[in-house]
Design a protein around this motif. Structure first.
Motif, mmCIF file in Angstrom:
data_model
loop_
_atom_site.group_PDB
_atom_site.id
_atom_site.type_symbol
_atom_site.label_atom_id
_atom_site.label_comp_id
_atom_site.label_asym_id
_atom_site.label_seq_id
_atom_site.Cartn_x
_atom_site.Cartn_y
_atom_site.Cartn_z
ATOM 1 N N ASP A 114 11.457 15.937 26.920
ATOM 2 C CA ASP A 114 12.588 16.623 25.738
ATOM 3 C C ASP A 114 12.745 16.437 24.646
ATOM 4 O O ASP A 114 12.796 16.725 23.631
ATOM 5 C CB ASP A 114 14.491 15.483 26.195
ATOM 6 N N LEU A 115 10.935 16.591 24.065
ATOM 7 C CA LEU A 115 10.189 16.702 22.984
ATOM 8 C C LEU A 115 10.343 17.340 22.299
ATOM 9 O O LEU A 115 10.972 18.623 21.126
ATOM 10 C CB LEU A 115 8.752 16.244 22.993
ATOM 11 N N LEU A 116 10.493 19.038 22.983
ATOM 12 C CA LEU A 116 10.496 20.720 23.151
ATOM 13 C C LEU A 116 11.994 20.702 22.941
ATOM 14 O O LEU A 116 12.565 21.467 21.383
ATOM 15 C CB LEU A 116 9.905 21.803 23.517
ATOM 16 N N LEU A 117 13.457 20.384 23.692
ATOM 17 C CA LEU A 117 14.180 20.639 23.673
ATOM 18 C C LEU A 117 14.442 19.772 21.729
ATOM 19 O O LEU A 117 15.257 21.093 21.121
ATOM 20 C CB LEU A 117 14.924 19.890 24.297
ATOM 21 N N ARG A 165 16.455 22.184 18.829
ATOM 22 C CA ARG A 165 17.734 21.814 18.147
ATOM 23 C C ARG A 165 17.824 21.001 16.680
ATOM 24 O O ARG A 165 18.293 21.278 15.950
ATOM 25 C CB ARG A 165 17.983 19.909 18.564
ATOM 26 N N ALA A 166 16.324 20.824 16.407
ATOM 27 C CA ALA A 166 15.703 20.878 14.583
ATOM 28 C C ALA A 166 15.810 21.967 13.917
ATOM 29 O O ALA A 166 16.285 21.513 12.509
ATOM 30 C CB ALA A 166 15.178 18.760 14.626
ATOM 31 N N PHE A 206 21.487 28.174 21.974
ATOM 32 C CA PHE A 206 21.738 28.795 22.765
ATOM 33 C C PHE A 206 20.996 30.450 22.948
ATOM 34 O O PHE A 206 20.546 31.023 24.587
ATOM 35 C CB PHE A 206 23.017 28.886 23.084
ATOM 36 N N GLN A 207 21.615 31.101 22.074
ATOM 37 C CA GLN A 207 20.939 32.304 21.925
ATOM 38 C C GLN A 207 19.278 32.315 22.386
ATOM 39 O O GLN A 207 18.792 33.123 23.164
ATOM 40 C CB GLN A 207 21.077 33.455 20.768
ATOM 41 N N PHE A 208 18.526 31.373 21.654
ATOM 42 C CA PHE A 208 16.685 31.298 21.971
ATOM 43 C C PHE A 208 17.106 30.847 23.522
ATOM 44 O O PHE A 208 15.976 31.350 23.810
ATOM 45 C CB PHE A 208 16.593 30.386 20.932
#
Length: 885
Positions: A663-666, A670-671, A680-682
């Motif tokens: 979850d590094l990319l997620l 988020r940050a 969500f749009q991204f």
């Protein structure tokens, strides 16, 4: 067209009778032309080709400006040419003499010339996107003209030069490559019009092409004086491109001077240091050695010795290139840097690889694993030196001339940046005054019409004054330098119409700071250009072989054409599918500028920024080597050893996946983004873009999707395609019915596209099933529906790409030898195009594909996703792929 049922001859006959009994007196010329076109279409479907030809002739006679009629007539002529060629090949029959007879070849050329004339006439009548799609067909037809200019070249020369110059802008790379073919004279006339009308759309590509062909021409040594005389009689690509460059310099001298000064500064001042070049060479060689150790050649031990010897031969060439004796003036700055570089690295490098002992004995005493270890040592050593370079450098320090550059914004009236002669301005003013006088007598005056005529008269006066002040060959702002990359296929406006140079952003100044970024273990300079529109345009200065630059240009063309098809497709439009090309500007043979954005980041950048782990690849390699040494035995058969290696790789891969979070990319997104709504749009936009990019990776066999090449924009979710290069088989494969191996075919990849753990986690399972898979299927369906229009464009792109790839692996070729190579590669071009079209058709949903009733309609795409996410396959990928990310 409701009667145009291909399965029912009775309905088609009824439709033909309905048109024959129609009273034409109620219709205007365009409607009558459409009725005759429909009649010809019915006749063609019923087998009456000669009558259909007459009906098409009547259609364009009634309404000569009806583009649809010309296109349909061109399609009939092309089908007749294909039918004639097929009948001729069938009649010949024997495999040994497969060439078409001269009479049949002449007939085919005549049909194709008629088809080309119809297509070009349709483009001249309409000029819209539906007509311009046939330009690729016209360019591909030129391959049927043989080894000397024929009727097809004559048709292009007479009719192609009548088209507006902006029509040809998307095909500039193909027009330039045609300068060393038989159609050179016809193409040069088209390029000459582009030089006069849109010089900045052609300047960079033309300059790089001229320098490249000039170097090739100089490397060719004529065997006898007769060869040189023959060379002088037949104009070469160098002479054609030199004439075009001379024309550009003569007609736009001020613009040419400014551009040349800028490019000279970019080439000289932004060259990477010797350590950076040496690091890039060592990294490329290390990847080759590691791939060889992972997949060793089968056979006797002698073959392994020859592989080691070939690598040492390469290392010797590297040493002689970077550490050769310098006889230049030591007072020169470049000579001092070269001497210092030799002093620091020469002795240690030659001692590590025993270059002197190898040259004396001719035998290497190092194994391939030892070579890999020592190359890795030098890579780490050079990385330390390169990392000391600061991340930001003042422009004044590298180039004082560019830091002092100052441009100005032009006027925005129409034609302010056009290249128009004073004589044409005078005649244009006279025509305007005559038409205004006629309107004054024939229609009542109004304030709106008077204001319009006054504005046109003022614009003409300004044009005349600018022409007289500038020497008679330029408009008011035609000498101003534009920001590169504002012409198709690098960029396009909403309507994709004629470019308006007066509305293009002009170069005002360069940003005072240069940013140094890291991509692919290399440092790349990012410069900023401030435009007249207030925006800052960033470009990456990248060094590489000419093949890479040409491939990036073709990638921009491919994305441009794909974007046009997706915009017209019904299913793709509903899902808002789109791809956008990245501007690639060739500066020299080995230098190019690539458009960039400060919001662009790569998966490797995210991992380095967030994760605390370092050297994961080395941990992976050490653990794999350790387990193999423990479990591998000398008495195991070959199949058991292969099975053991795969199980060890899977075990190490799973252990590394536990170390690297998924979850590094997620967490990074988020940050970065503000709130869950933007996230969500991204994710929606990112998933759609990733689906389009992944499908093109699979279709065109693009394999090198390492984390540093997986680049996306953190603001809009756009997924880029850097280094989008097709993968051809190098060792060759056997063709059906032969024992000889042929190279140059697109390879079938073990990994279709990149969809590793962090990417899947960012998308999520719902978007994978709800957006990713349907988007891939919809895109494949839209492209398959337009495969007939895309076929000629694919043939052109694949032809130029495989020829460039072949030249990158061999010595430079003259014009005649290049034409001979193209003829030899003809069957591979057709096969590769068929493979690409077949992959698109395979991924498109087809209810009649013979699948089971319970299987989903997008089974093929789902199988590709399963392959891309398989741990058993990810662990077999090369180490730099980093499948654990």
């Amino acid at each position: 067209m409701a009667y145009h049922n291909s399965e029912s001859e009775l309905e088609r006959t009824g439709g033909l009778n309905l048109i024959n009994t129609t009273n034409l007196s109620f219709f205007d010329d365009s409607q009558k032309g459409e009725l005759f076109r429909l009649k010809a279409s019915f006749l063609q479907s019923l087998g009456g080709r000669s009558k259909a030809n007459q009906a098409y002739c009547h259609a364009v006679q009634i309404c000569p400006s009806y583009a649809k009629g010309w296109v349909s007539w061109g399609g009939l002529c092309k089908s007749l040419a294909d039918l004639t060629a097929k009948q001729s090949e069938t009649s010949v029959g024997s495999e040994a003499s497969k060439d078409v007879s001269p009479s049949s070849a002449k007939k085919v050329s005549q049909y194709l010339a008629q088809a080309m004339g119809c297509y070009l006439e349709a483009i001249q009548c309409a000029g819209d996107d539906k007509s311009r799609v046939h330009l690729a067909k016209c360019l591909w037809m030129l391959t049927k003209d043989g080894s000397s200019p024929g009727v097809l070249c004559q048709t292009l020369e007479t009719r192609g030069a009548l088209l507006p110059s902006w029509i040809w802008l998307p095909w500039i790379p193909q027009l330039l490559s045609s300068l060393y073919r038989v159609e050179a004279c016809a193409v040069k006339a088209i390029l000459a019009k582009i030089v006069k009308k849109h010089p900045q759309s052609l300047y960079f590509s033309l300059r790089a092409f001229y320098l490249e062909r000039r170097d090739i021409d100089r490397s060719q040594n004529p065997e006898s004086p007769s060869n040189s005389q023959q060379h002088n009689k037949i104009p070469s690509a160098v002479s054609h491109s030199e004439e075009l460059m001379t024309s550009l310099r003569r007609d736009h001298y001020t613009l040419w001077t400014s551009l040349e000064a800028i490019l000279d500064e970019l080439i000289v001042s932004f060259r990477p240091s010797y350590e950076e070049e040496f690091l890039a060479t060592i990294t490329a060689l290390l990847q080759r050695v590691e791939s060889q150790t992972k997949h060793p050649q089968k056979g006797q031990s002698g073959e392994g010795d020859s592989v080691v010897a070939s690598f040492f031969k390469t290392i010797s060439k590297i040493a002689s290139k970077y550490f050769r004796a310098d006889t230049a003036n030591t007072k020169d700055g470049k000579a001092k840097k070269t001497s210092e570089f030799r002093r620091r690295y020469k002795e240690d490098f030659e001692a590590d690889f025993s270059i002197q002992d190898q040259e004396d004995s001719g035998v290497s005493h190092l194994s391939l694993e030892e070579v890999a270890l020592r190359l890795n040592k030098w890579k780490n050593l050079l990385l330390v030196q390169v990392s000391a370079i600061p991340s930001h450098i003042p422009m004044q320090q590298l180039s004082s001339n560019l830091s002092l550059f100052c441009g100005e914004a032009p006027d925005l009236w129409s034609g302010a940046c056009d290249s128009i002669n004073s004589s044409s301005l005078l005649s244009s003013r006279d025509r305007h005054s005559e038409s205004d006088a006629g309107q004054a007598h024939s229609s009542p005056s109004s304030s709106a019409s008077a204001a319009s005529r006054a504005a046109e008269a003022a614009a003409s006066a300004v044009k005349m004054g600018a022409a007289h002040e500038g020497g008679g060959h330029c408009g008011g702002g035609s000498d101003l330098v534009e920001i590169p990359g504002q012409y198709v296929p690098n960029d396009t406006n909403a309507l994709d119409t004629e470019p308006r140079p007066e509305l293009h952003a002009k170069l005002i100044r360069f940003e005072p700071t240069i940013q140094i970024i890291r991509r692919n273990d290399q440092l790349i300079r990012r410069i900023g250009m401030v435009g007249s529109d207030g925006k800052v345009y960033h470009f990456l200065l990248q060094f590489g072989i000419p093949y890479w630059t040409r491939t990036d240009e073709r990638t921009a063309q491919l994305h441009y054409l794909t974007g046009k098809i997706l915009g017209r497709g019904r299913m793709s439009s509903r899902r808002y599918l789109s791809v956008k090309s990245t501007a690639v500007i060739p500066i020299a043979q080995r230098l190019r500028m690539t458009a960039d954005d400060t919001s662009d980041t790569s998966l490797d950048d995210v991992f380095r920024r967030i994760s605390d782990l370092e050297c994961v690849d080395e941990i992976y390699q050490d653990e794999e080597r350790k387990l193999l040494k423990e479990k591998k035995g000398d008495d195991l058969p070959e199949d058991k050893q292969t099975e053991l290696e795969r199980s060890v790789k899977l075990q190490v891969f799973e252990s590394v996946c536990k170390m690297v979070k998924s979850d590094l990319l997620l967490n990074h997104m988020r940050a970065t983004l503000d709130g869950p709504e933007q996230l969500f749009q991204f994710r929606r936009s990112f998933t759609t873009q990733l689906a389009a990019n992944s499908l093109m990776q699979y279709v065109f066999a693009v394999v090198e999707r390492t984390p540093s090449k997986f680049i996306f924009n953190i603001q809009n979710g756009r997924v880029l395609a850097p280094d989008f290069r097709f993968a051809y088989n190098k060792q060759g494969r056997k063709r059906a019915g032969t024992q000889r191996k042929y190279s140059g075919f697109l390879e079938g990849n073990e990994m279709p596209f990149r969809l590793t753990r962090n990417i899947r986690k960012l998308i999520g399972p719902l978007l994978v099933d709800g957006i990713f898979i349907p988007s891939m299927a919809s895109m494949a369906s839209s492209i398959s529906d337009s495969s007939d229009d895309l076929e000629s464009a694919l043939n052109l792109l694949l032809r130029d790409d495989i020829v460039s790839w072949y030249h990158s692996r061999s010595n430079a070729r003259s014009d005649s030898k290049t034409q001979e190579i193209e003829r030899q590669l003809g069957d591979r071009i057709v096969r590769n195009c068929s493979l690409v079209r077949g992959r698109y058709a395979h991924c498109s949903p087809n209810p009649d594909s013979g699948r089971s009733e319970t299987a989903p309609i997008d089974t093929k795409v789902r199988s590709l996703v399963a392959v891309a996410t398989s741990s058993e396959l990810l662990c077999r990928m090369p180490l730099n792929y980093q499948g654990w990310l």
